[in-house]
Design a protein around this motif. Structure first.
Motif, short mmCIF file in Angstrom:
data_model
loop_
_atom_site.label_atom_id
_atom_site.label_comp_id
_atom_site.label_asym_id
_atom_site.label_seq_id
_atom_site.Cartn_x
_atom_site.Cartn_y
_atom_site.Cartn_z
N VAL A 320 -2.89 5.98 -6.76
CA VAL A 320 -4.39 6.16 -7.95
C VAL A 320 -4.42 7.21 -7.77
O VAL A 320 -4.47 8.13 -9.55
CB VAL A 320 -5.22 5.02 -7.95
CG1 VAL A 320 -7.01 6.21 -8.74
CG2 VAL A 320 -5.43 4.38 -8.12
N ASP A 321 -4.48 8.87 -7.01
CA ASP A 321 -4.57 9.82 -7.21
C ASP A 321 -3.31 9.98 -7.61
O ASP A 321 -3.82 11.74 -8.39
CB ASP A 321 -4.56 9.79 -5.97
CG ASP A 321 -6.12 9.66 -4.74
OD1 ASP A 321 -7.09 8.85 -5.50
OD2 ASP A 321 -6.59 9.52 -3.53
N ILE A 322 -2.35 9.96 -7.17
CA ILE A 322 -1.43 10.55 -8.03
C ILE A 322 -0.66 10.80 -9.03
O ILE A 322 -0.07 11.46 -10.17
CB ILE A 322 0.11 9.58 -7.15
CG1 ILE A 322 0.10 11.04 -5.40
CG2 ILE A 322 0.84 10.07 -7.83
CD1 ILE A 322 1.60 10.01 -5.22
N MET A 323 -1.62 9.60 -10.11
CA MET A 323 -1.67 8.59 -11.11
C MET A 323 -2.25 10.23 -11.43
O MET A 323 -2.19 10.78 -13.03
CB MET A 323 -2.45 6.95 -11.34
CG MET A 323 -0.58 6.04 -10.84
SD MET A 323 -1.64 4.56 -11.31
CE MET A 323 -1.45 4.14 -13.00
N GLY A 324 -3.11 9.57 -10.93
CA GLY A 324 -4.40 11.22 -12.50
C GLY A 324 -3.91 12.75 -11.89
O GLY A 324 -3.89 13.34 -12.70
N ARG A 325 -3.63 12.27 -10.18
CA ARG A 325 -2.54 14.23 -10.42
C ARG A 325 -1.86 15.01 -11.82
O ARG A 325 -1.33 15.77 -12.33
CB ARG A 325 -2.16 14.04 -9.28
CG ARG A 325 -1.81 16.04 -8.99
CD ARG A 325 -1.51 16.21 -7.36
NE ARG A 325 -0.97 17.30 -7.44
CZ ARG A 325 -0.02 17.66 -5.75
NH1 ARG A 325 -0.65 16.98 -4.73
NH2 ARG A 325 -0.32 19.10 -5.82
N LEU A 326 -0.84 13.48 -12.35
CA LEU A 326 0.44 13.41 -12.80
C LEU A 326 -0.55 13.70 -14.37
O LEU A 326 0.35 14.38 -14.92
CB LEU A 326 1.31 12.05 -12.20
CG LEU A 326 2.85 12.90 -11.16
CD1 LEU A 326 3.18 11.30 -11.30
CD2 LEU A 326 2.77 13.69 -11.44
N THR A 339 8.37 2.57 -5.00
CA THR A 339 8.53 2.21 -3.89
C THR A 339 7.42 2.06 -2.88
O THR A 339 7.73 3.24 -2.81
CB THR A 339 9.60 1.95 -3.63
OG1 THR A 339 11.17 1.06 -4.46
CG2 THR A 339 10.87 1.70 -2.64
N ILE A 340 7.37 1.09 -2.13
CA ILE A 340 6.41 1.07 -0.76
C ILE A 340 7.18 0.73 0.49
O ILE A 340 7.69 -0.10 0.19
CB ILE A 340 4.87 0.57 -0.67
CG1 ILE A 340 4.07 1.35 -2.24
CG2 ILE A 340 4.74 0.25 0.11
CD1 ILE A 340 3.10 0.07 -2.11
N GLU A 341 8.09 1.11 1.59
CA GLU A 341 8.58 1.14 2.08
C GLU A 341 7.59 0.84 3.68
O GLU A 341 7.60 1.68 4.38
CB GLU A 341 9.67 1.92 2.55
CG GLU A 341 11.14 1.52 3.44
CD GLU A 341 11.67 2.93 3.78
OE1 GLU A 341 12.44 2.21 2.70
OE2 GLU A 341 11.49 3.38 4.58
N ARG A 342 7.24 -0.10 3.92
CA ARG A 342 6.83 -0.55 5.15
C ARG A 342 5.41 0.39 5.36
O ARG A 342 4.82 0.99 6.22
CB ARG A 342 7.40 -0.40 6.39
CG ARG A 342 8.55 -1.51 6.50
CD ARG A 342 9.52 -0.73 7.76
NE ARG A 342 10.13 -2.76 8.07
CZ ARG A 342 10.99 -2.75 8.86
NH1 ARG A 342 11.35 -1.86 9.62
NH2 ARG A 342 11.92 -3.62 9.31
N GLY A 343 4.46 0.59 3.53
CA GLY A 343 3.30 0.89 3.82
C GLY A 343 3.81 2.16 3.48
O GLY A 343 2.38 3.13 2.84
N LYS A 344 4.41 3.13 3.42
CA LYS A 344 4.47 4.96 2.54
C LYS A 344 5.23 4.76 1.09
O LYS A 344 6.26 3.73 0.52
CB LYS A 344 5.67 5.10 3.98
CG LYS A 344 7.04 6.42 2.87
CD LYS A 344 6.17 7.43 3.58
CE LYS A 344 6.02 8.57 3.29
NZ LYS A 344 4.42 9.29 2.95
N LEU A 345 5.02 5.07 0.83
CA LEU A 345 4.66 5.35 -1.08
C LEU A 345 5.68 6.26 -1.24
O LEU A 345 5.77 7.76 -0.95
CB LEU A 345 3.49 5.35 -1.68
CG LEU A 345 3.61 6.04 -2.69
CD1 LEU A 345 3.52 4.16 -3.80
CD2 LEU A 345 1.47 6.69 -3.45
N TRP A 346 6.63 5.41 -1.69
CA TRP A 346 7.24 6.47 -2.95
C TRP A 346 6.99 6.68 -4.19
O TRP A 346 7.44 5.93 -4.16
CB TRP A 346 8.81 6.20 -1.92
CG TRP A 346 8.98 6.61 -0.67
CD1 TRP A 346 8.71 5.67 0.51
CD2 TRP A 346 9.62 7.73 -0.08
NE1 TRP A 346 9.21 5.75 1.51
CE2 TRP A 346 9.48 7.17 1.76
CE3 TRP A 346 9.63 9.46 -0.67
CZ2 TRP A 346 9.95 8.18 2.89
CZ3 TRP A 346 10.09 10.17 0.75
CH2 TRP A 346 9.61 9.98 1.80
#
Length: 894
Positions: A320-326, A339-346
């Motif tokens: 959500v923070d990244i969406m607002g920033r973009l 993609t979320i890889e084992r809890g890591k957002l990419w």
């Protein structure tokens, strides 16, 4: 030159620039690009670079440029050495080697053109897996199921995309293995067996083994993505969206991150605002334990993006923070893949998101209110095509009516009515308050009254520029043309399609936006935007947004906007829609119906007295016609084109009349009519006795019309008449008619401009001469296009247009959007030479192109004073004229 090279080489930056001048650079790391390099890196590559620059979590990778694509399409070569260099950097950054059997680096190869073409080109994931590295991936991830699932995905995508194997063969093998189970119920052993099956499919279909060399996999995938630029679906999409065919696509090679590692992983799509309505909020879909293609393919049901807050609150909040920033950075609705890889957002992609027409207007105004953009930018972002979509009525969603067939979507809108098979019947029933759909094999000028009376027009023949289509669009009337499955029997008053018979009086519904034809009544939803333009009050939020955009467009535009209108009713509607005058009144439309008898008398006249008698009967009718237009326009300019088409178009059909006379059923007058029709009949009437030639050959015809104009102008409270002489090819033609017209106007004490239509190539090429006798030019681009190209708009689409579009000879029909290189060049010549001879020459356009957004922008560029279009298209032209002015002033042209 030596000194220059030496100075440039003194700095590292200069040396790098010098190297790029000598050796073209075809590959860029994500850290080397930015969002402004879309031409070179494509939209995806430029935005991945931009997100990397912003410090967002983007997997490392590099982009092979659109220039490399164009080179590949020309000589089949890719920049192998540059790719190898950047792959080595990527391997160093990741601490892994591509296809390493102990700890493999896997990459995706994705397309990315300058303009978003979602789903049109190819992607291959999990490149780097083979029989050895799959074990290393299983060991390092601690998840054998994941490793074999990724391997079978590679073979499936690679087989379909790179090797050209029918994807259904892989799907069938998967479904057979599942045996009714869900995807998540399959285990590592299942996927291991599926890998073997997929390899057998490759051997059987291609006669070779699946390539196990990771470098070969990557190179073949890159070539396949480049090749997909010219895939049939990509070509069709570009044609639809008017994207140039020579841009090429970039290729992005990205380190893989995995959403299919378990339930703590997943993939999704997010929008920073609702792309359907424009409302603010969190919109999108998420799928646990999946890779990106699973969301698109719909193999499992996704959950709303809001559910991610419960599944993984940390990743959700970061997203959500990244969406607002973009959104703040791009100042627009953003479409995001993650993609979320084992809890890591990419972050895998972002782009300015596609949206509906309604969302486009709402979002533009919202962003102004939020201070992200100014009102100039808001207008530039709202297109005339989007406005047109908002104006047409539409069928309600979810209708369950029988679809009879589909034709060409010739004139948008939704129309419901009883099928009728003659114009007379359409007029009769409409007068009784019955909604009707006029069904014909094809229409002709005689059908005008029926077309006016009908709610919509359906034909089994003709294309988007046939008579039915052109006239229907001019009236804002829904039209479906070229529905070839229809067998229309006008005499029996029915049509059949398949095994269904539709009799006169049966209700049908036609969708001019899709070309669909339905049996029965489909509910229609009215457009509040049209009601707004008609002056009806509305508290609708969308209408308020349209109002703000239109008000600023009107205040910004240089081009005036007029309407093509032949009746007071059309003129009044055009004014409500914002027209600043009439740019084309077609007087030939005033000679149909009951007046045909008077035209017949004119054609049959054998003496000057008989001819004058016929003209005297027509003159008061013409005077009343023009008086109605002057009153409706209340002092705004009214450009009246003197009669243009061949006279035989107003006479009975040659074959029908011949049969009538031959069988003895005709009268003496019929015999005389037959002789006249034969005398006037031409193999190609477009090039025959019409336009100014009629005025010179038929004594008194043009004089009658000019007198009627002058008398009507004198009677009107306010009148600004402009008399347009059609089809002039030589200044001498114009001079001959002009002198007589000036004399008549002087005798009446009326002032009127006298000009001509530029619709013959010779007129454009001798515009300097013609301008000495003309006070204005109006480009008749329908005929100018026909004569420049040498084909007829009435039958070209049914013959070879489709093939020309498939071959890429036409990106879009030159009758839909101006041919800038040919017709446009003639227009430029006429503008430059005409204004050189007469600096105050007024210049406009009155062909069908006057309401086409691309054509309106061209008219602004070459310095025309106004465009004229059908009343219904006036708001579209107003908006596009404003956009053209703002874009030329330096606004962002996105």
């Amino acid at each position: 030159m030596v000194f220059f090279i030496g100075r440039v080489a003194e700095s590292g930056v200069g040396l790098r620039l010098l190297e790029e001048l000598i050796v073209p650079k075809y590959v860029y790391d994500f850290t080397e690009g930015n969002k402004d390099l879309r031409d070179l890196l494509g939209g995806k590559g430029a935005n991945l670079a931009e997100m990397s620059n912003l410090g967002l979590p983007v997997p490392p990778g590099f982009t092979i440029t659109t220039e490399a694509c164009r080179k590949y399409l020309a000589d089949a070569e890719i920049p192998v050495e540059e790719i190898a260099t950047h792959l080595a950097k990527l391997e160093a950054a990741m601490g892994k080697r591509l296809g390493d059997p102990e700890d493999p680096l896997l990459v995706s190869v994705r397309s990315g053109a300058k303009f978003s073409m979602p789903g049109m080109m190819e992607t291959v994931l999990n490149i780097g897996l083979n029989d050895a590295s799959v074990h290393g991936l299983a060991a390092k991830s601690g998840n054998e199921r994941f490793a074999w699932d990724s391997y079978r995905r590679l073979i499936q995508m690679f087989g379909r995309t790179v090797l050209g194997i029918d994807g259904e063969k892989f799907e069938e093998a998967l479904e057979e293995l599942k045996g009714g189970r869900a995807d998540l119920d399959l285990d590592a052993a299942d996927f291991r067996r599926l890998v073997g099956t997929y390899k057998e499919i490759v051997r059987a279909e291609k006669g070779r083994e699946f390539p196990g060399d990771p470098r070969e996999q990557m190179e073949l995938a890159i070539r396949a993505v480049f090749d997909s630029w010219n895939a049939s679906r990509a070509v069709l999409y570009r044609r639809q969206e008017r994207i140039p065919a020579d841009l090429g696509t970039a290729v992005n090679v990205v380190a893989m991150v995995f959403g299919n590692l378990g339930m703590d992983s997943g993939t999704g799509v997010a929008f920073t605002r609702d792309p359907a309505s424009g409302q603010q909020g969190v919109y999108g879909d998420y799928l646990q334990n999946a890779q990106g293609e699973d969301v698109v393919a719909g193999i499992r049901n996704t959950v709303p993006l809001q559910e991610l807050e419960k599944i993984d609150p940390t990743s959700y909040q970061e997203l959500v923070d990244i969406m607002g920033r973009l959104e703040g950075h791009y100042r627009d609705l953003c479409d995001i893949e993650f993609t979320i890889e084992r809890g890591k957002l990419w972050m895998l992609q972002t782009r300015v998101g596609k949206r509906t027409a309604a969302a486009a207007f709402r979002i533009a105004v919202q962003l102004v209110d939020e201070g992200l953009i100014d009102i100039d930018e808001a207008v530039v972002r709202c297109t005339g095509d989007q406005l047109a979509q908002l104006m047409f009525p539409r069928f309600a969603d979810g209708a369950k009516n029988t679809l009879l067939t589909k034709g060409m979507n010739a004139s948008p809108g939704a129309a419901v009515g009883r099928a009728v098979f003659s114009s007379a019947r359409a007029v009769e029933l409409a007068a009784q308050g019955v909604d009707v759909i006029l069904v014909r094999r094809e229409t002709n000028p005689d059908d005008l009254s029926g077309m006016i009376a009908a709610r919509g027009v359906l034909t089994s023949r003709g294309g988007k520029t046939s008579h039915a289509a052109v006239v229907a669009r001019g009236m804002g009337k829904t039209c479906v043309c070229g529905a070839e499955a229809l067998e229309v029997d006008s005499r029996a008053r029915r049509f059949t399609v398949g095994g269904t018979v539709v009799e006169e009086g049966d209700v049908v519904s036609i969708d001019g936006s899709t070309g669909a034809v339905y049996l029965g009544e489909v509910p229609v939803v009215a457009s509040p935007v049209v009601e707004y333009f008609e002056g009806m009050p509305s508290g609708d939020e969308l209408v308020a947004a349209v109002h703000r955009i239109m008000a600023h467009a009107d205040g910004s535009r240089r081009l005036a906007v007029r309407a093509n209108a032949d009746t007071p009713e059309d003129a009044a509607r055009a004014r409500r829609f914002g027209a600043q005058g009439i740019g084309l009144c077609r007087t030939e439309h005033m000679f149909l119906g009951e007046r045909r008898q008077l035209v017949e008398d004119l054609v049959l006249a054998e003496t000057p007295a008989e001819r004058q008698s016929a003209l005297d009967a027509l003159e008061p009718l013409q005077r009343a016609d023009f008086a109605g237009l002057f009153e409706a326009m209340a002092g705004l300019p009214v450009t009246i084109r003197l009669i243009d088409p061949p006279l035989h178009e107003f006479l009975p059909d040659l074959v029908d009349l011949s049969v009538k006379v031959a069988t003895g059923a005709g009268t003496e007058k019929d015999a005389r009519l037959l002789a006249a029709v034969k005398r006037l009949h031409e193999q190609n009437p477009m090039l025959g006795l019409r336009g100014v030639r009629l005025g010179l050959v038929i004594p008194g015809l043009f004089a009658m019309q000019v007198r009627a104009i002058a008398q009507a102008a004198r009677q009107a409270t306010k009148a600004r008449a402009e008399i347009m002489i059609p089809l002039v090819g030589a200044v001498q033609e114009l001079e001959s008619v002009r002198e007589e017209a000036l004399t008549i106007l002087a005798e009446a004490g009326v002032h009127a401009l006298i000009g001509t239509m530029i619709e013959v190539p010779r007129a454009a090429l001798t515009a300097g001469q013609i301008a000495e006798a003309a006070q204005f030019f109006s480009f008749g681009t329908n005929d100018l296009t026909q004569m420049t190209w040498g084909f007829s708009r009435d039958d070209v689409e049914a013959s070879f247009f489709g093939k020309y579009l498939d071959l890429g000879i036409f990106g879009v029909s030159p009758f839909e959007s101006l041919d800038r290189d040919g017709v446009g060049r003639l227009m430029r010549i006429a503008v430059e030479e005409g204004r050189a001879a007469r600096p105050d020459l007024k210049l406009g356009i009155c062909g069908e192109h006057g309401g086409d957004p691309e054509s309106v922008r061209f008219c602004h560029e070459i310095g025309l004073d106004y465009v004229s279009c059908s009343p219904f298209r006036v708001p579209v032209a107003r908006l596009e004229a404003g956009r053209a002015a703002l874009r030329s002033a330096g606004s962002d042209t996105r």
